[in-house]
Design a protein around this motif. Structure first.
Motif, PDB file in Angstrom:
ATOM      1  N   ARG A  59     -11.075   8.871  -0.703  1.00  0.00           N
ATOM      2  CA  ARG A  59     -10.304   8.269  -0.097  1.00  0.00           C
ATOM      3  C   ARG A  59      -8.821   8.915  -0.474  1.00  0.00           C
ATOM      4  O   ARG A  59      -8.057   9.038   0.276  1.00  0.00           O
ATOM      5  N   ASN A  63      -6.499  10.855   2.451  1.00  0.00           N
ATOM      6  CA  ASN A  63      -5.200  10.288   2.740  1.00  0.00           C
ATOM      7  C   ASN A  63      -4.360  11.583   2.461  1.00  0.00           C
ATOM      8  O   ASN A  63      -3.433  11.506   3.163  1.00  0.00           O
ATOM      9  N   ARG A  66      -4.431  13.696   5.427  1.00  0.00           N
ATOM     10  CA  ARG A  66      -3.751  12.913   6.517  1.00  0.00           C
ATOM     11  C   ARG A  66      -2.391  12.902   6.164  1.00  0.00           C
ATOM     12  O   ARG A  66      -1.509  13.181   7.328  1.00  0.00           O
ATOM     13  N   TRP A 115      -3.328  -3.263   1.848  1.00  0.00           N
ATOM     14  CA  TRP A 115      -3.762  -2.474   2.795  1.00  0.00           C
ATOM     15  C   TRP A 115      -3.030  -1.330   2.919  1.00  0.00           C
ATOM     16  O   TRP A 115      -3.425  -0.025   3.006  1.00  0.00           O
ATOM     17  N   GLN A 118      -3.977   1.155  -0.174  1.00  0.00           N
ATOM     18  CA  GLN A 118      -5.335   1.695  -0.119  1.00  0.00           C
ATOM     19  C   GLN A 118      -5.477   2.943   0.798  1.00  0.00           C
ATOM     20  O   GLN A 118      -6.071   3.844   0.638  1.00  0.00           O
ATOM     21  N   ASN A 119      -4.539   2.922   1.751  1.00  0.00           N
ATOM     22  CA  ASN A 119      -4.627   3.823   2.682  1.00  0.00           C
ATOM     23  C   ASN A 119      -3.185   4.039   3.351  1.00  0.00           C
ATOM     24  O   ASN A 119      -3.035   3.444   4.475  1.00  0.00           O
ATOM     25  N   PHE A 123      -5.181   5.695  10.042  1.00  0.00           N
ATOM     26  CA  PHE A 123      -6.373   6.277  10.269  1.00  0.00           C
ATOM     27  C   PHE A 123      -6.168   7.152  11.808  1.00  0.00           C
ATOM     28  O   PHE A 123      -5.208   7.154  12.726  1.00  0.00           O
ATOM     29  N   ARG A 134      -6.668  -0.214   8.814  1.00  0.00           N
ATOM     30  CA  ARG A 134      -6.249  -0.151   7.635  1.00  0.00           C
ATOM     31  C   ARG A 134      -6.355  -1.519   6.886  1.00  0.00           C
ATOM     32  O   ARG A 134      -6.805  -1.839   5.680  1.00  0.00           O
TER      33      ARG A 134
END
Length: 386
Positions: A59, A63, A66, A115, A118-119, A123, A134
């Motif tokens: 993760r 991330n 991204r 949320w 964590q990300n 997405f 997310r």
């Protein structure tokens, strides 16, 4: 199993999942290699703990890929101003979570919910302004902890859309001291303690800029952050966030440390089949003692550039709304009727220990007054500041 600890294999797996190649600055790979080495050699995760470790590393890397791709497409992200957050810090179990969540309901604040931590990167199929995937990811974490680890819930409630500590963003740097907390290798701690502290905070700033851009930009708002791990990091913190208003909470360490050890024991239920509570106590002193002393020294050195409000844990219990009002005033924010109503409503709806209260003692973690005094030099530094 070997591939899980091979740096090239780990990076390749993240690239394959993300469908992207560019990590940007690859300086983080030195810390990632050290993390993989120390976990492989020093730790014996349970099967669920090992799967969680793999998932977290993936993760963090996905991330990052991204994020780099998102900034390439939208370079204006790096123009976002995140220099003036309200930051709640203090040793763990001092009321920092309560004060972050309370301050996050004030008009003009930007909360940092689970949320996002964590990300931080959207997405691939996400529509702008609709982070449903997310949020669902974070809700799955929340429900798993509720079902499988009520001891953790009694110590620290986490919900997908409620403000959460910003240490999770710092972990995306990999090269961050608190990586030791959930990867308790003494060799890893020794290595991380010698590393520069600033790069992790620079990474966090970039992620906050990205998150702020996703929400339409600053619009006169400011982030509300919280992290006990900022203890010992005032130099980096004040460099990256030069206009920050800081709330520093204080509590007697003889109460703080066993409560913290109980929280760590609850966290480790998800990671290890067994973990000696005496070892938790020893590692708690080894981590927090030097950082506490470093924090006190930095605070003395940097006092002219810090905008700090001090408050005791008891003040939070007695009058959290009053503490929040003092922080807002120091930040130059007017306390309106709307703000006061929001604060009082949150306070009324969030009673302490609503998920139960844990039972623990210093002795079960091998702690006593002499050990605490030797590690920290004091039982309660509040008299220095409050």
């Amino acid at each position: 199993m070997e591939a899980a600890f091979d740096l090239d294999s780990v990076l390749a797996a993240a690239r394959e999942e993300a469908g992207l190649e560019d990590f940007g600055d690859t300086g983080f790979t030195e810390a990632l290699a050290k993390l993989l080495e120390c976990v492989s050699r020093d730790l014996q995760f349970s099967d669920p703990g090992f799967r969680a470790f793999q998932a977290n590393v993936r993760r963090w890397l996905v991330n990052r890929l991204r994020y780099v791709d998102g900034v390439k497409a939208n370079p204006e992200v790096l123009e976002e101003d995140v220099s003036d957050p309200i930051i709640v810090l203090g040793m763990p179990r001092c009321g920092t979570t309560k004060m972050q969540r309370l301050l996050s309901v004030t008009p003009g604040s930007i909360p940092l919910p689970l949320w996002m931590t964590q990300n931080p990167a959207p997405f691939p199929d996400e529509q702008p302004g609709n982070p449903a995937g997310r949020i669902a990811f974070a809700r799955a974490i929340q429900e798993a902890q509720r079902a499988n680890n009520p001891e953790f819930l009694a110590s620290h409630e986490r919900t997908a859309e409620q403000a959460e500590e910003d240490s999770d963003l710092l972990l995306f740097a990999i090269d961050y001291l608190m990586m030791f907390i959930v990867h308790p290798s003494d060799a890893l701690l020794d290595w991380l303690r010698e590393r520069p502290r600033l790069p992790a905070y620079e990474m966090q700033r970039k992620l906050l800029q990205y998150l702020q851009w996703q929400q339409g930009g600053k619009q006169g708002r400011r982030w509300v952050l919280k992290n006990p791990g900022h203890i010992g990091q005032l130099d980096a913190l004040s460099t990256v966030y030069p206009k920050a208003t800081i709330l520093h909470l204080h509590r007697d360490l003889r109460t703080v440390l066993p409560s913290y050890c109980q929280l760590i024991r609850a966290i480790y239920l998800d990671l290890f089949d067994e973990y000696n509570p005496q070892r938790i106590g020893r590692q708690t002193l080894a981590y927090w003692g030097p950082e506490f002393r470093r924090h006190r020294a930095q605070r003395e050195k940097l006092q002219d550039r810090l905008n700090i409000v001090d408050a005791s844990y008891q003040a939070v219990l007695d009058n959290a709304v009053g503490v929040a009002a003092e922080v807002l005033a120091r930040a130059g924010i007017t306390m309106t009727g709307e703000t006061e109503t929001a604060l009082k409503q949150w306070q009324a709806e969030n009673a302490q220990h609503k998920h139960g209260k844990s039972s623990y003692s210093m002795e079960e973690f091998g702690l006593d007054d002499n050990a605490i005094l030797a590690a920290f030099g004091t039982f309660d530094e509040a008299e220095d500041w409050t």
